[in-house]
Design a protein around this motif. Sequence first.
Motif, short mmCIF file in Angstrom:
data_model
loop_
_atom_site.label_atom_id
_atom_site.label_comp_id
_atom_site.label_asym_id
_atom_site.label_seq_id
_atom_site.Cartn_x
_atom_site.Cartn_y
_atom_site.Cartn_z
N VAL A 232 0.88 -1.16 0.00
CA VAL A 232 0.00 0.00 0.00
C VAL A 232 0.91 1.21 0.00
O VAL A 232 1.69 1.41 0.93
N ARG A 233 0.84 1.98 -1.08
CA ARG A 233 1.75 3.10 -1.26
C ARG A 233 0.98 4.42 -1.28
O ARG A 233 -0.13 4.52 -1.78
N TYR A 234 1.67 5.44 -0.75
CA TYR A 234 1.17 6.81 -0.76
C TYR A 234 2.00 7.58 -1.76
O TYR A 234 3.22 7.72 -1.59
N SER A 235 1.37 8.04 -2.84
CA SER A 235 2.17 8.65 -3.89
C SER A 235 1.28 9.41 -4.85
O SER A 235 0.07 9.17 -4.95
N LEU A 236 1.90 10.34 -5.57
CA LEU A 236 1.23 11.03 -6.67
C LEU A 236 1.45 10.30 -7.99
O LEU A 236 0.87 10.68 -9.00
N ASP A 237 2.28 9.26 -7.97
CA ASP A 237 2.67 8.59 -9.20
C ASP A 237 1.66 7.53 -9.62
O ASP A 237 0.87 7.03 -8.82
N ASP A 238 1.71 7.17 -10.90
CA ASP A 238 0.99 6.01 -11.42
C ASP A 238 1.97 4.84 -11.49
O ASP A 238 3.19 5.03 -11.52
N TYR A 239 1.42 3.63 -11.52
CA TYR A 239 2.25 2.42 -11.58
C TYR A 239 1.76 1.55 -12.73
O TYR A 239 1.04 0.58 -12.52
N PRO A 240 2.14 1.89 -13.96
CA PRO A 240 1.60 1.18 -15.12
C PRO A 240 2.01 -0.28 -15.22
O PRO A 240 1.36 -1.05 -15.92
N ASN A 241 3.08 -0.69 -14.53
CA ASN A 241 3.54 -2.07 -14.61
C ASN A 241 3.04 -2.94 -13.47
O ASN A 241 3.51 -4.06 -13.29
N LEU A 242 2.09 -2.41 -12.68
CA LEU A 242 1.55 -3.15 -11.55
C LEU A 242 0.03 -3.21 -11.63
O LEU A 242 -0.61 -2.32 -12.20
N TYR A 243 -0.54 -4.27 -11.06
CA TYR A 243 -1.98 -4.33 -10.87
C TYR A 243 -2.31 -3.51 -9.63
O TYR A 243 -1.62 -3.60 -8.62
N GLY A 244 -3.34 -2.67 -9.70
CA GLY A 244 -3.60 -1.81 -8.56
C GLY A 244 -5.06 -1.58 -8.26
O GLY A 244 -5.94 -1.75 -9.10
N LEU A 245 -5.30 -1.19 -7.03
CA LEU A 245 -6.61 -0.79 -6.55
C LEU A 245 -6.44 0.58 -5.91
O LEU A 245 -5.69 0.73 -4.94
N CYS A 246 -7.09 1.60 -6.49
CA CYS A 246 -7.02 2.94 -5.92
C CYS A 246 -7.90 2.98 -4.68
O CYS A 246 -9.12 2.81 -4.79
#
Length: 320
Positions: free
Chosen positions: A158-172
């Motif tokens: 679980v990350r806190y960031s302004l960035d996107d992570y296009p190479n990871l599966y994610g749940l906002c």
Amino acid sequence: MNKSHPSSQSGVSMFANLPLNALRAFESAARLLSFKAAAEELAVTPTAISHQVRALETWLGVQLFERLPRQVRLTDGGQRLFHSLHGALLDVAQSVDTLRPQRSGTHLTLSTTAAFAALWLVPRLGRFYARHPDIKVRLDTHCEVIDLHQDASVDLVVRYSLDDYPNLYGLCLFDERFGVYGSPGQVALAAEQTPTLISVRWHNSKLYAHGCDAWCAQAGENWLTRQPCIREYDEEHYALQAAIAGQGLVLASNILVSESVASGLLVGYRPQVQVDGAGYSALCVPGRERHPPVRAFFKWLEEEVRLSGSQHLPVARTVS
């Protein structure tokens, strides 16, 4: 006529030619981005890993790695193969694990910040255990950002960031906003005199200072120019405990103060004044979201965010 078994002739020929040892060597080398580390993991020599990967590249007719001085880097083709292969091997490992007798339960390793773990996650984690008593959650709260493609010991972050992570599966999970909070007594006192301010020494101190400046500008307050007494802490959960204890007011995330506000330990000072923060996302290597413990944790996180009444409900975001 007898129905054909799943291991029909076509099925046998489809899998019989797969270079399984080479694929396993490639997955390890791609995940660790090191032939030497892959060799240690698989208990073979680096030369053996190199031969297996080279044989796989010849079999595919595609280069999978760029060989650089003292390191290797995946090509586009290597990235595509790794993403699909890693997920497939996780599925196989899970299927095999379900057949083992006397299983001791399933482990899930989650990496996040100490503040998010202490202030949001842990107070709610009992509800996850009640629903999934067989899954043991291990929290990793070290400050270092983990490369999930290289560290297979971590299931999700679980990350806190302004960035996107296009190479990871994610749940906002949610976007946050910052406000000023304090104990009821301190908030009442702040209306009469300049309050003591509680500050957090973030790793990115400029980001926290920018939030303070933005809040004061929006609120029309000139605390920072009046050189108030400032008490500084290394971690947000320490700062919030200081605020609860009546030591002053703190600029804090609405996500991290939610439990303290709900219990009345903290109240907002001029709560209508809020400034934008970043966002929290739950992330894993593509394919790992199908692993039952990870899938269960993602589902539980989504439900908890909905229960918390967040205006920013989770949206599943898959990689392209």
